[in-house]
Enzyme design. Structure first.
Site, PDB file in Angstrom:
ATOM      1  N   ASN A 144       1.251  -0.416   6.987  1.00  0.00           N
ATOM      2  CA  ASN A 144       1.354  -1.410   5.921  1.00  0.00           C
ATOM      3  C   ASN A 144       1.865  -2.697   6.543  1.00  0.00           C
ATOM      4  OD1 ASN A 144       0.605   0.321   3.948  1.00  0.00           O
ATOM      5  ND2 ASN A 144       2.618   0.536   3.009  1.00  0.00           N
ATOM      6  N   GLY A 145       1.380  -3.836   6.093  1.00  0.00           N
ATOM      7  CA  GLY A 145       1.871  -5.110   6.609  1.00  0.00           C
ATOM      8  C   GLY A 145       0.807  -5.840   7.400  1.00  0.00           C
TER       9      GLY A 145
ATOM     10  N   GLU B 224       5.106 -23.648 -16.750  1.00  0.00           N
ATOM     11  CA  GLU B 224       5.052 -22.233 -16.386  1.00  0.00           C
ATOM     12  C   GLU B 224       6.276 -21.491 -16.941  1.00  0.00           C
ATOM     13  OE1 GLU B 224       3.113 -20.110 -15.562  1.00  0.00           O
ATOM     14  OE2 GLU B 224       4.260 -18.495 -14.677  1.00  0.00           O
TER      15      GLU B 224
ATOM     16  N   TRP C 223      -4.244  -1.199  -0.513  1.00  0.00           N
ATOM     17  CA  TRP C 223      -4.499  -2.314  -1.442  1.00  0.00           C
ATOM     18  C   TRP C 223      -4.718  -3.497  -0.525  1.00  0.00           C
ATOM     19  CZ3 TRP C 223      -3.160  -7.064  -3.402  1.00  0.00           C
ATOM     20  CH2 TRP C 223      -3.502  -7.313  -4.732  1.00  0.00           C
TER      21      TRP C 223
ATOM     22  N   ARG D 103       0.253   1.668  -8.830  1.00  0.00           N
ATOM     23  CA  ARG D 103       0.324   0.316  -8.265  1.00  0.00           C
ATOM     24  C   ARG D 103      -1.046  -0.253  -7.920  1.00  0.00           C
ATOM     25  NH1 ARG D 103       4.311   0.415  -3.979  1.00  0.00           N
ATOM     26  NH2 ARG D 103       2.453   0.777  -2.740  1.00  0.00           N
TER      27      ARG D 103
ATOM     28  N   LYS E 294       6.283 -18.338 -19.683  1.00  0.00           N
ATOM     29  CA  LYS E 294       6.955 -17.046 -19.467  1.00  0.00           C
ATOM     30  C   LYS E 294       7.806 -16.692 -20.686  1.00  0.00           C
ATOM     31  CE  LYS E 294       5.081 -15.791 -16.940  1.00  0.00           C
ATOM     32  NZ  LYS E 294       4.085 -16.347 -16.096  1.00  0.00           N
TER      33      LYS E 294
ATOM     34  N   LYS F 218      -3.492  -7.834 -18.804  1.00  0.00           N
ATOM     35  CA  LYS F 218      -3.266  -8.330 -17.434  1.00  0.00           C
ATOM     36  C   LYS F 218      -4.485  -9.072 -16.898  1.00  0.00           C
ATOM     37  CE  LYS F 218      -0.968  -8.888 -13.667  1.00  0.00           C
ATOM     38  NZ  LYS F 218      -0.046 -10.008 -13.762  1.00  0.00           N
TER      39      LYS F 218
ATOM     40  N   CYS G 185       0.858  -1.172   0.000  1.00  0.00           N
ATOM     41  CA  CYS G 185       0.000   0.000   0.000  1.00  0.00           C
ATOM     42  C   CYS G 185       0.897   1.224   0.000  1.00  0.00           C
ATOM     43  CB  CYS G 185      -0.875   0.002   1.238  1.00  0.00           C
ATOM     44  SG  CYS G 185      -1.677  -1.560   1.539  1.00  0.00           S
TER      45      CYS G 185
ATOM     46  N   HIS H 292       8.498 -39.899 -27.427  1.00  0.00           N
ATOM     47  CA  HIS H 292       7.226 -40.268 -28.064  1.00  0.00           C
ATOM     48  C   HIS H 292       6.816 -39.245 -29.111  1.00  0.00           C
ATOM     49  CE1 HIS H 292       6.899 -43.581 -25.311  1.00  0.00           C
ATOM     50  NE2 HIS H 292       7.196 -42.748 -24.327  1.00  0.00           N
TER      51      HIS H 292
ATOM     52  N   GLU I 291       5.564 -15.760 -23.721  1.00  0.00           N
ATOM     53  CA  GLU I 291       4.782 -14.521 -23.684  1.00  0.00           C
ATOM     54  C   GLU I 291       5.641 -13.271 -23.689  1.00  0.00           C
ATOM     55  OE1 GLU I 291       2.063 -14.206 -20.333  1.00  0.00           O
ATOM     56  OE2 GLU I 291       3.472 -15.208 -19.026  1.00  0.00           O
TER      57      GLU I 291
HETATM   58  C1  F6R Z   1       0.631 -15.284 -17.634  1.00  0.00           C
HETATM   59  C2  F6R Z   1      -0.544 -14.774 -16.981  1.00  0.00           C
HETATM   60  C3  F6R Z   1      -1.866 -15.322 -17.374  1.00  0.00           C
HETATM   61  C4  F6R Z   1      -2.813 -15.379 -16.177  1.00  0.00           C
HETATM   62  C5  F6R Z   1      -4.222 -15.806 -16.622  1.00  0.00           C
HETATM   63  C6  F6R Z   1      -5.155 -15.919 -15.447  1.00  0.00           C
HETATM   64  O1  F6R Z   1       1.811 -14.716 -17.160  1.00  0.00           O
HETATM   65  O2  F6R Z   1      -0.472 -13.895 -16.160  1.00  0.00           O
HETATM   66  O3  F6R Z   1      -1.733 -16.566 -17.948  1.00  0.00           O
HETATM   67  O4  F6R Z   1      -2.301 -16.263 -15.240  1.00  0.00           O
HETATM   68  O5  F6R Z   1      -4.724 -14.893 -17.538  1.00  0.00           O
HETATM   69  O6  F6R Z   1      -5.311 -14.701 -14.814  1.00  0.00           O
HETATM   70  P1  F6R Z   1      -5.850 -14.617 -13.333  1.00  0.00           P
HETATM   71  O7  F6R Z   1      -4.835 -15.292 -12.467  1.00  0.00           O
HETATM   72  O8  F6R Z   1      -5.956 -13.148 -13.054  1.00  0.00           O
HETATM   73  O9  F6R Z   1      -7.163 -15.328 -13.291  1.00  0.00           O
END
Ligand code: F6R
Length: 608
Positions: free
Chosen positions: A100-101, A480, A74, A27, A484, A603, A2, A503, A487
């Site tokens: 905060n915390g 995962e 937040w 943020r 990364k 996002k 926050c 396979h 993307e």
């Molecule tokens: C990849 C990424 C996305 C999210 C996905 C789900 O780095 O961020 O694959 O993980 O869109 O989003 P949330 O977690 O917000 O439901």
């Protein structure tokens, strides 16, 4: 997490602290508040929602004060509403505090205070802290001494700023884990949670160390240690522009968020770990866990990958059958759901449309639901029966890093919780708790691999294809890690359990193709080494991530990054994501990609 701001000087402090808070808006936040001197009392104004709401209320009264503190919250737990917003008064209204915390022992303290007749306006741990500081202050000591005495009673993470009516020229601040920075002006001084809030006013700043208590007045800024000894602050001049200051001096939010992960783990664990047991507030009662016969984890993207970790954990540790579904597929496949099952929704944003739709279907089918969510008060958090917050703080980079780590950690805590309730033979909950307690240090150590990882990234930045492989839990992390790289660096990847290579996918290996292999799982290491040899025989360059006690893999592979041995297979695999996140980041950096906002991606995906 926050935002915190404070000012003491000759100018209108209220305008300055609100401006400082505005500079931390990027943020994200869900409520704001300000405290200042007004005549003979301290006035607090706070509003849920945008800063504009608070500004409008302040402008109506047009107050003036030479001292003020402000906050943008937040929420990590406790609903984002007017009452839970900061600042908070102590019992007498003489002291106002921003925090905060998380104060881990606040329930104990609250009980004691309630027995002594204290009444609380909010659900927050912060208001309890304000009351404790107020009690010390009532002894007649200076404000800085009252804060110093009070923080000795708290366990957990805190960044406090406090003002009082009795000594209106003072702002006192204290920190442990939550960052605080002081700013030096001429005849005026500042305090903030982050440097960007200070830059329009001063470039001479000092970061408070953990456990310091600092006194900010117009004359200067002094600090003491927990035992009351004066400690020297180390001011420095910031030459960052505003944009890099927002990123904490890192080039991108993604790198900042990767580096925050040791603190994210601490935040995620805060208030949840006792010496011997675990407290996961607000979960189902014991009889419900005894009744649950199956778990369905439903999520998208990175959160889906966290779900796969959950499946491996629940099946291996709890022998609890677990399915993982893509949210986008779930509704259309007429899923077979046991009426005694639990549906777990993993989501950073809590707003992902497909996950929300799947949740509504589960509710229609009357299946119990649990959310593992980062954003407090988000749609998923509101609609599930129970919620566990990941407490990872705002994630700004589109590519998720710290949220994934926190999601996997919460799944681990949940696993331990169920094991505890079911008294699972063969599950050593105490050892698990010990391992998670040590985990932040291991994460920190893994971050030190940065420069060697950057060197490998330089070597392979022009790759046309990269393989991500592993066995057991490492195979989940491989998915995962591959996501990364795709993307943010736009490199096509092939990811699968290492044993699956022969396979089919092996056909894609050519001389020099990069294979990134997770080798943290001791029980399958020999098998994995055979897979590595198959790759090398076809010309692949193998980069392995393994634990420090592994004497075999480093002798076989071409490059190797060694992480700590945590004595827990799940945490070992999870830890390996840290160097892998750094690897994707540096690959993308070498290729000149737009790291924080990769093409075509958003996002929060609020459309189906
Ligand atoms: C990849 C990424 C996305 C999210 C996905 C789900 O780095 O961020 O694959 O993980 O869109 O989003 P949330 O977690 O917000 O439901």
């Amino acid at each position: 997490m926050c935002g915190i701001a404070g000012y003491v000087g000759q100018r209108n402090a209220i305008e300055i602290v609100l401006d400082q808070i505005e500079r931390l808006e990027y943020r994200g936040y869900d409520s704001t508040g300000v405290a200042f001197k007004s005549g003979d009392s301290l006035q607090i104004m706070k509003r849920a929602g945008k800063l504009a709401h608070l500004r409008a209320a302040v402008e109506e009264e047009n107050p003036f004060s030479e001292v003020a503190i402000a906050h943008s919250r937040w929420a990590t737990h406790g609903a984002p509403n007017d009452l839970n917003a900061h600042p908070h008064y102590d019992a007498t209204g003489e002291v106002a505090l921003i925090h905060n915390g998380i104060i881990e022992n606040y329930l104990e303290l609250k009980e004691e205070l309630t027995r002594a007749g204290h009444v609380f306006q909010s659900e927050t741990d912060s208001e309890v802290a304000a009351h404790i500081i107020g009690l010390e202050y009532a002894e007649g000591v200076p404000l800085e001494e009252a804060v110093r005495r009070a923080v000795g009673k708290f366990t957990g993470a805190y960044g406090f700023v406090v003002i009082s009516m009795r000594e209106p020229g003072k702002i006192v601040c204290a920190r442990n884990a939550s960052p605080l920075v002081v700013g030096f002006g001429k005849g005026e001084n500042f305090i903030a949670s982050d440097i960007p809030a200070l830059l329009p006013y001063t470039r001479t700043v000092a970061v408070l160390d953990n456990e310091m208590v600092a006194l900010v007045t117009t004359e200067g800024i002094t600090a003491v240690s927990p035992d009351g000894r004066t400690v020297k602050l180390s001011p420095f001049d910031v030459d960052w522009d505003i944009e890099s200051a927002e990123k904490g001096g890192y080039e991108h939010f993604m790198l900042k968020e990767i580096h925050e992960q040791d603190d994210v783990v601490r935040q995620c664990l805060a208030g949840r770990l006792g010496q011997e047991n675990l407290t996961l507030d607000g979960l189902f009662g014991e009889h419900v866990w005894q009744d649950i016969d199956r778990v369905n984890i439903i999520a998208c993207g990175t959160a889906y990958h966290a779900g796969l970790m959950g499946k491996t954990l629940f099946e291996k540790m709890l022998r609890l059958p677990t399915d993982v579904y893509f949210s986008s597929e779930f509704r259309y496949n007429d899923p077979l759901l046991s009426p005694k099952s639990l549906a777990v929704f993993v989501s950073q944003s809590g707003e992902t449309a497909d996950s929300l739709a799947a949740l509504r279907l589960c509710k229609e089918r009357r299946i119990r639901t649990l959310g593992i969510v980062n954003v407090v008060g988000s749609s998923i958090a509101r609609e599930v029966d129970r919620v566990l917050y990941t407490q990872a703080g705002p994630e700004i980079s589109v590519a998720s890093t710290k949220a994934y780590l926190a999601q996997c950690l919460v799944l681990y805590l949940l696993g331990l919780h169920i094991a505890e309730i079911k008294e699972m033979p063969g599950v050593n909950v105490k050892a698990g708790l010990k391992a998670v307690r040590e985990f932040p240090e291991y994460v920190k150590e893994a971050l030190d691999l940065e420069s060697s990882i950057q060197d490998v990234a330089k070597q392979f930045a022009n790759s046309k294809l990269a393989f991500f492989l592993g066995r057991g839990a490492d195979a989940n992390v491989a998915l995962e890690a591959a996501l990364k790289l795709k993307e943010i660096a736009y490199i096509p990847t092939q990811e699968c359990p290492a044993g699956e290579m022969k396979h089919g996918p092996l056909a894609l290996i050519e001389q020099g193709t990069l294979s990134v292999v997770g080798a943290t799982q001791e029980d399958v290491r020999d098998k994995l080494v055979s897979n590595i040899r198959e790759l090398q025989a076809r010309g692949s360059h193998v980069l392995a991530i393994t634990t420090k006690d592994d004497e075999l893999t480093p002798t076989v592979v071409d490059s190797c990054a060694m992480i700590a041995q945590t004595n827990d297979w799940y945490l070992n695999a999870l830890l390996s994501i840290v160097p892998l996140q750094l690897f994707s980041y540096y690959m993308a950096l070498e290729r000149g990609c737009e790291i924080d906002q990769p093409r075509n991606l958003a996002k929060s995906v609020t459309v189906e």
